[in-house]
Design an enzyme around this catalytic site. Structure first.
Site, PDB file in Angstrom:
ATOM      1  N   GLN A  64     -60.146  24.231  51.457  1.00 26.73           N
ATOM      2  CA  GLN A  64     -58.950  23.790  50.740  1.00 26.73           C
ATOM      3  C   GLN A  64     -59.256  22.826  49.590  1.00 26.73           C
ATOM      4  O   GLN A  64     -58.445  22.651  48.696  1.00 26.73           O
ATOM      5  CB  GLN A  64     -57.974  23.138  51.711  1.00 26.73           C
ATOM      6  CG  GLN A  64     -57.431  24.130  52.735  1.00 26.73           C
ATOM      7  CD  GLN A  64     -56.595  23.452  53.787  1.00 26.73           C
ATOM      8  OE1 GLN A  64     -57.130  22.819  54.693  1.00 26.73           O
ATOM      9  NE2 GLN A  64     -55.287  23.569  53.678  1.00 26.73           N
ATOM     10  N   ARG A 121     -61.695  12.223  57.230  1.00 30.97           N
ATOM     11  CA  ARG A 121     -61.921  13.444  58.012  1.00 30.97           C
ATOM     12  C   ARG A 121     -62.065  14.621  57.046  1.00 30.97           C
ATOM     13  O   ARG A 121     -61.176  14.880  56.246  1.00 30.97           O
ATOM     14  CB  ARG A 121     -60.749  13.681  58.977  1.00 30.97           C
ATOM     15  CG  ARG A 121     -60.861  15.004  59.704  1.00 30.97           C
ATOM     16  CD  ARG A 121     -59.807  15.193  60.790  1.00 30.97           C
ATOM     17  NE  ARG A 121     -59.982  16.505  61.369  1.00 30.97           N
ATOM     18  CZ  ARG A 121     -59.182  17.547  61.156  1.00 30.97           C
ATOM     19  NH1 ARG A 121     -58.077  17.414  60.421  1.00 30.97           N
ATOM     20  NH2 ARG A 121     -59.451  18.718  61.687  1.00 30.97           N
ATOM     21  N   HIS A 166     -63.472  24.517  59.930  1.00 36.07           N
ATOM     22  CA  HIS A 166     -62.018  24.417  59.731  1.00 36.07           C
ATOM     23  C   HIS A 166     -61.583  25.782  59.192  1.00 36.07           C
ATOM     24  O   HIS A 166     -61.388  25.943  57.980  1.00 36.07           O
ATOM     25  CB  HIS A 166     -61.742  23.286  58.749  1.00 36.07           C
ATOM     26  CG  HIS A 166     -60.312  22.861  58.624  1.00 36.07           C
ATOM     27  ND1 HIS A 166     -59.894  21.576  58.850  1.00 36.07           N
ATOM     28  CD2 HIS A 166     -59.184  23.527  58.285  1.00 36.07           C
ATOM     29  CE1 HIS A 166     -58.585  21.462  58.638  1.00 36.07           C
ATOM     30  NE2 HIS A 166     -58.138  22.655  58.286  1.00 36.07           N
ATOM     31  N   GLU A 212     -58.083  23.376  64.959  1.00 37.29           N
ATOM     32  CA  GLU A 212     -56.968  24.257  65.319  1.00 37.29           C
ATOM     33  C   GLU A 212     -57.396  25.681  65.667  1.00 37.29           C
ATOM     34  O   GLU A 212     -56.928  26.650  65.051  1.00 37.29           O
ATOM     35  CB  GLU A 212     -55.960  24.305  64.173  1.00 37.29           C
ATOM     36  CG  GLU A 212     -55.348  22.974  63.862  1.00 37.29           C
ATOM     37  CD  GLU A 212     -54.210  23.070  62.832  1.00 37.29           C
ATOM     38  OE1 GLU A 212     -54.038  24.141  62.231  1.00 37.29           O
ATOM     39  OE2 GLU A 212     -53.506  22.068  62.672  1.00 37.29           O
ATOM     40  N   ASN A 356     -53.221  17.514  65.769  1.00 30.22           N
ATOM     41  CA  ASN A 356     -52.564  17.709  64.469  1.00 30.22           C
ATOM     42  C   ASN A 356     -51.082  17.914  64.748  1.00 30.22           C
ATOM     43  O   ASN A 356     -50.679  18.949  65.269  1.00 30.22           O
ATOM     44  CB  ASN A 356     -53.112  18.944  63.749  1.00 30.22           C
ATOM     45  CG  ASN A 356     -54.547  18.736  63.280  1.00 30.22           C
ATOM     46  OD1 ASN A 356     -55.086  17.634  63.397  1.00 30.22           O
ATOM     47  ND2 ASN A 356     -55.152  19.778  62.755  1.00 30.22           N
ATOM     48  N   TYR A 358     -47.252  17.893  63.317  1.00 26.80           N
ATOM     49  CA  TYR A 358     -46.374  17.910  62.156  1.00 26.80           C
ATOM     50  C   TYR A 358     -44.911  18.128  62.535  1.00 26.80           C
ATOM     51  O   TYR A 358     -44.022  17.558  61.964  1.00 26.80           O
ATOM     52  CB  TYR A 358     -46.744  19.062  61.212  1.00 26.80           C
ATOM     53  CG  TYR A 358     -48.056  18.918  60.493  1.00 26.80           C
ATOM     54  CD1 TYR A 358     -48.098  18.394  59.210  1.00 26.80           C
ATOM     55  CD2 TYR A 358     -49.251  19.320  61.079  1.00 26.80           C
ATOM     56  CE1 TYR A 358     -49.293  18.279  58.513  1.00 26.80           C
ATOM     57  CE2 TYR A 358     -50.449  19.212  60.394  1.00 26.80           C
ATOM     58  CZ  TYR A 358     -50.468  18.688  59.112  1.00 26.80           C
ATOM     59  OH  TYR A 358     -51.647  18.563  58.435  1.00 26.80           O
ATOM     60  N   GLU A 431     -54.301  14.975  62.069  1.00 30.29           N
ATOM     61  CA  GLU A 431     -53.493  15.382  60.917  1.00 30.29           C
ATOM     62  C   GLU A 431     -52.028  15.088  61.179  1.00 30.29           C
ATOM     63  O   GLU A 431     -51.525  15.337  62.279  1.00 30.29           O
ATOM     64  CB  GLU A 431     -53.600  16.891  60.634  1.00 30.29           C
ATOM     65  CG  GLU A 431     -54.865  17.316  59.945  1.00 30.29           C
ATOM     66  CD  GLU A 431     -54.910  18.816  59.683  1.00 30.29           C
ATOM     67  OE1 GLU A 431     -53.847  19.416  59.386  1.00 30.29           O
ATOM     68  OE2 GLU A 431     -56.005  19.377  59.795  1.00 30.29           O
ATOM     69  N   TRP A 475     -52.580  14.036  56.332  1.00 32.96           N
ATOM     70  CA  TRP A 475     -52.878  15.224  55.542  1.00 32.96           C
ATOM     71  C   TRP A 475     -51.943  15.193  54.350  1.00 32.96           C
ATOM     72  O   TRP A 475     -50.755  15.392  54.548  1.00 32.96           O
ATOM     73  CB  TRP A 475     -52.659  16.508  56.365  1.00 32.96           C
ATOM     74  CG  TRP A 475     -53.084  17.704  55.574  1.00 32.96           C
ATOM     75  CD1 TRP A 475     -52.336  18.407  54.676  1.00 32.96           C
ATOM     76  CD2 TRP A 475     -54.382  18.301  55.571  1.00 32.96           C
ATOM     77  NE1 TRP A 475     -53.086  19.398  54.104  1.00 32.96           N
ATOM     78  CE2 TRP A 475     -54.344  19.359  54.644  1.00 32.96           C
ATOM     79  CE3 TRP A 475     -55.581  18.043  56.254  1.00 32.96           C
ATOM     80  CZ2 TRP A 475     -55.448  20.172  54.386  1.00 32.96           C
ATOM     81  CZ3 TRP A 475     -56.673  18.848  56.001  1.00 32.96           C
ATOM     82  CH2 TRP A 475     -56.593  19.904  55.073  1.00 32.96           C
ATOM     83  N   GLU A 482     -53.105  25.458  50.126  1.00 36.99           N
ATOM     84  CA  GLU A 482     -52.471  25.487  51.446  1.00 36.99           C
ATOM     85  C   GLU A 482     -52.497  26.918  52.022  1.00 36.99           C
ATOM     86  O   GLU A 482     -51.474  27.572  52.178  1.00 36.99           O
ATOM     87  CB  GLU A 482     -51.047  24.905  51.348  1.00 36.99           C
ATOM     88  CG  GLU A 482     -50.240  24.837  52.626  1.00 36.99           C
ATOM     89  CD  GLU A 482     -50.985  24.337  53.862  1.00 36.99           C
ATOM     90  OE1 GLU A 482     -51.873  23.471  53.740  1.00 36.99           O
ATOM     91  OE2 GLU A 482     -50.690  24.846  54.954  1.00 36.99           O
ATOM     92  N   PHE A 491     -48.989  18.619  49.730  1.00 37.18           N
ATOM     93  CA  PHE A 491     -49.094  17.661  50.831  1.00 37.18           C
ATOM     94  C   PHE A 491     -49.707  16.322  50.408  1.00 37.18           C
ATOM     95  O   PHE A 491     -49.963  15.475  51.256  1.00 37.18           O
ATOM     96  CB  PHE A 491     -49.983  18.238  51.942  1.00 37.18           C
ATOM     97  CG  PHE A 491     -49.263  19.088  52.956  1.00 37.18           C
ATOM     98  CD1 PHE A 491     -48.692  18.512  54.092  1.00 37.18           C
ATOM     99  CD2 PHE A 491     -49.160  20.456  52.799  1.00 37.18           C
ATOM    100  CE1 PHE A 491     -48.039  19.286  55.040  1.00 37.18           C
ATOM    101  CE2 PHE A 491     -48.504  21.244  53.743  1.00 37.18           C
ATOM    102  CZ  PHE A 491     -47.940  20.655  54.864  1.00 37.18           C
TER     103      PHE A 491
HETATM  104  C1  FCB Z   1     -52.825  22.274  59.362  1.00 38.59           C
HETATM  105  C2  FCB Z   1     -54.204  22.684  58.858  1.00 38.59           C
HETATM  106  C3  FCB Z   1     -54.554  22.051  57.531  1.00 38.59           C
HETATM  107  C4  FCB Z   1     -53.386  22.058  56.579  1.00 38.59           C
HETATM  108  C5  FCB Z   1     -52.146  21.509  57.235  1.00 38.59           C
HETATM  109  C6  FCB Z   1     -50.945  21.459  56.348  1.00 38.59           C
HETATM  110  O1  FCB Z   1     -52.381  23.137  60.341  1.00 38.59           O
HETATM  111  O2  FCB Z   1     -55.184  22.276  59.786  1.00 38.59           O
HETATM  112  O3  FCB Z   1     -55.674  22.720  57.023  1.00 38.59           O
HETATM  113  O4  FCB Z   1     -53.201  23.314  56.077  1.00 38.59           O
HETATM  114  O5  FCB Z   1     -51.832  22.286  58.372  1.00 38.59           O
END
Ligand code: FCB
Length: 528
Positions: A64, A121, A166, A212, A356, A358, A431, A475, A482, A491
């Site tokens: 990314q 990270r 990743h 993930e 992670n 969100y 994250e 993040w 993305e 982000f």
């Molecule tokens: C997570 C991913 C990361 C990024 C964020 C927004 O799931 O690990 O790479 O894309 O979402």
């Protein structure tokens, strides 16, 4: 032809019987939290201060951020190949240049130093270090590059927190033997991990094997929207694959690869290098859609299936040496078995879990009740329908990004769930961040500030309840590539102009800087 819902209805008496049996079994055994370590007494009044060594950081990943996709001996990764296929990425873009972090890392590290973070990270590009996996030589240019990056990080008083993979792998491994579907990948991952420990481990004290893997497996092998684009025709738009079986196989090979890397680290490097090793999971929180017992159980199932991987489970095998009960019940003999060796290395197969977090979803039972055909109805999802809406209303606040609602409570719940299920293991929020569509917000990202502030409050509530949380990474420092959304979702604490690659600080950058500063000051006072 019989529809799926009429088939479910005709089976209702049977479902009902199963329902009673399952409830009896689950309430009588209540095995889930049997073995947890009691949490510290909570005091609602107490203000929790972040300890001095708490890690505050930003997170990124090689594909990314780096760009330089064929520079200095690197060859193609699976994402280089995937983004080249027309129609895979929303805006037809790719990570060939991304935000050019490969060349601009000194400038980006300066931005981090200015924010006051004490950790960064990031992930290594496997194809940069081993362009042909174990079938070719190490690329010393790749090693030198990361040596320079790590030294530059440390020079700024920042701690590297390194992910081995990743999502991106050398495409060679896909061509040669079908990557994660083949048990051979374990040897490749072990070889790669050992090189990283050997060359970087004297300076890297935090390793995560995978980022993930639950997302990687669901999107790569069930829905087919990420490479290697494999799924059943009934599930997605793929030419090959089997959405029922392949996610199980890929996940099993990932777990075994993780265990192999941990075992090498523990036996050959950890004592001398004194680092920690863990894994990072995407951790959506699930709220039951209603108070009905079936929906509450569905939420638990979703949690077990998802956190430890939708239909494959990662953490239970790594921590307890077995797949979770919920999976064993649903998959029975289709679940792959672990060898004695795997089980031996799975003892303490983790020093920490990276979370992670969100967003959250509602979970609706599809095991005992009829669900509309579509996502969630099958055993692969644990017979749970996961949805952000209930009667047309969103859980939390919608953001405009389809997968993403703001629901800070989910952060607290998730951290407590992981704490209880995994015996108060150290957790890092690896994250958390706010993404918005390219709406033209350049620097006044009030919504991001509000998001971060409310999620950090939730994190503190979990700490107050006794969760052992040792770090928080947002993040991300910069807008970046993305995945399948390309450059359409942003982000960053810094806006990036994708034409000039200029970085411009947003409001959230100064907010985070101030937040970290306040907490540093507080922990120094605590020490005094
Ligand atoms: C997570 C991913 C990361 C990024 C964020 C927004 O799931 O690990 O790479 O894309 O979402």
């Amino acid at each position: 032809m019989e529809t799926k819902s009429s088939m479910y209805l005709s089976l209702l008496p049977l479902w009902f019987l199963c329902f009673i049996i399952i409830n009896l079994v689950s309430s009588s055994s209540s095995t889930r939290y049997d073995d947890h370590i009691p949490l510290r007494e909570t005091n609602e009044e107490e203000d929790v201060h972040f300890p001095k060594n708490f890690l505050f950081g930003t997170a990124s990943s090689a594909y990314q951020y780096e760009g330089a996709y064929l520079s200095d001996g690197k060859t193609l990764s699976n994402w280089d190949v995937f983004t080249n296929i027309t129609g895979k990425i929303a805006d037809g873009s790719h990570g060939k240049v991304a935000v050019d972090h490969y060349h601009r890392y000194p400038e980006d590290l300066d931005l981090m130093e200015d924010l006051g973070v004490n950790s960064y990270r990031f992930s290594l590009s496997w194809a940069r270090i081993l362009p042909k996996g174990r079938f070719g030589d190490m690329n010393m240019e790749g090693i030198y590059h990361y040596n320079r990056v790590i030294d530059a990080i440390l020079k700024r008083g920042i701690e590297p927190f390194v992910t081995l993979t990743h999502y991106d792998i050398p495409q060679e491994l896909e061509y040669r033997y079908g990557s994660w579907l083949n048990p051979q990948i374990r040897e490749d991952f072990e070889h790669y991990a050992e090189i990283c420990f050997r060359y970087f481990g004297n300076r890297v004290k935090f390793w995560s094997t995978f980022n993930e893997p639950n997302v990687q497996v669901i999107l790569g092998y069930r829905k087919g929207t990420y490479p290697p684009s494999r799924c059943s025709k009934t599930v997605g738009n793929c030419t090959r694959g089997d959405s029922e079986i392949e996610p199980l196989v890929a996940a099993h090979n990932i777990i075994r690869s993780h265990l192999a890397a941990v075992s090498i680290y523990r036996t050959k490097y950890q004592e001398q290098q004194r680092g920690k090793i863990g894994i990072v999971m995407n951790a959506i929180w699930f709220e039951p859609v209603s108070d009905a017992l079936a929906d509450r159980l569905a939420a638990e199932r979703a949690q077990a299936f998802y956190l430890t991987c939708e239909n494959c489970r990662f953490l239970d095998p790594v921590v307890f040496g077995r797949y979770p009960r919920e999976m064993q019940e649903i998959f029975g003999e289709d679940l792959p078995q672990f060898t004695k060796d795997d089980l031996k290395s799975s003892k303490n197969g983790l020093d920490f879990i990276g979370i992670n977090q969100y967003t959250s979803r509602y979970a609706k039972d599809c095991l005992h009740s009829a669900c509309e055909p579509g996502q969630g109805g099958s055993r692969a999802e644990g017979f749970v329908n996961a949805n952000a809406l209930k009667d047309g209303l969103a859980l939390g606040e919608p953001t405009g990004v389809d997968w993403f609602n703001v629901y800070p409570q989910g952060m607290e719940e998730m951290l407590m769930y992981a704490t209880e299920r995994y015996k108060n293991i150290p957790l890092y929020v690896t994250e958390n961040g706010f993404g918005e569509n390219n709406t033209g917000v350049l620097v006044n990202d009030y919504r991001r500030v509000k998001y971060m502030s409310s999620y950090l409050d939730a994190l503190k509530r979990a700490m107050r309840k006794g969760a052992d949380i040792r770090g928080y990474f947002t993040w991300s420092l910069l807008d970046n590539f993305e995945w399948i959304s390309g450059y359409t979702i942003r982000f960053g604490l810094y806006h990036v102009d994708f034409n000039t690659l200029e970085r411009t600080p947003r409001l959230s950058a100064s907010w985070y800087k101030n937040f970290i500063f306040q907490h540093r000051a507080q922990s120094q006072n605590d020490d005094a």
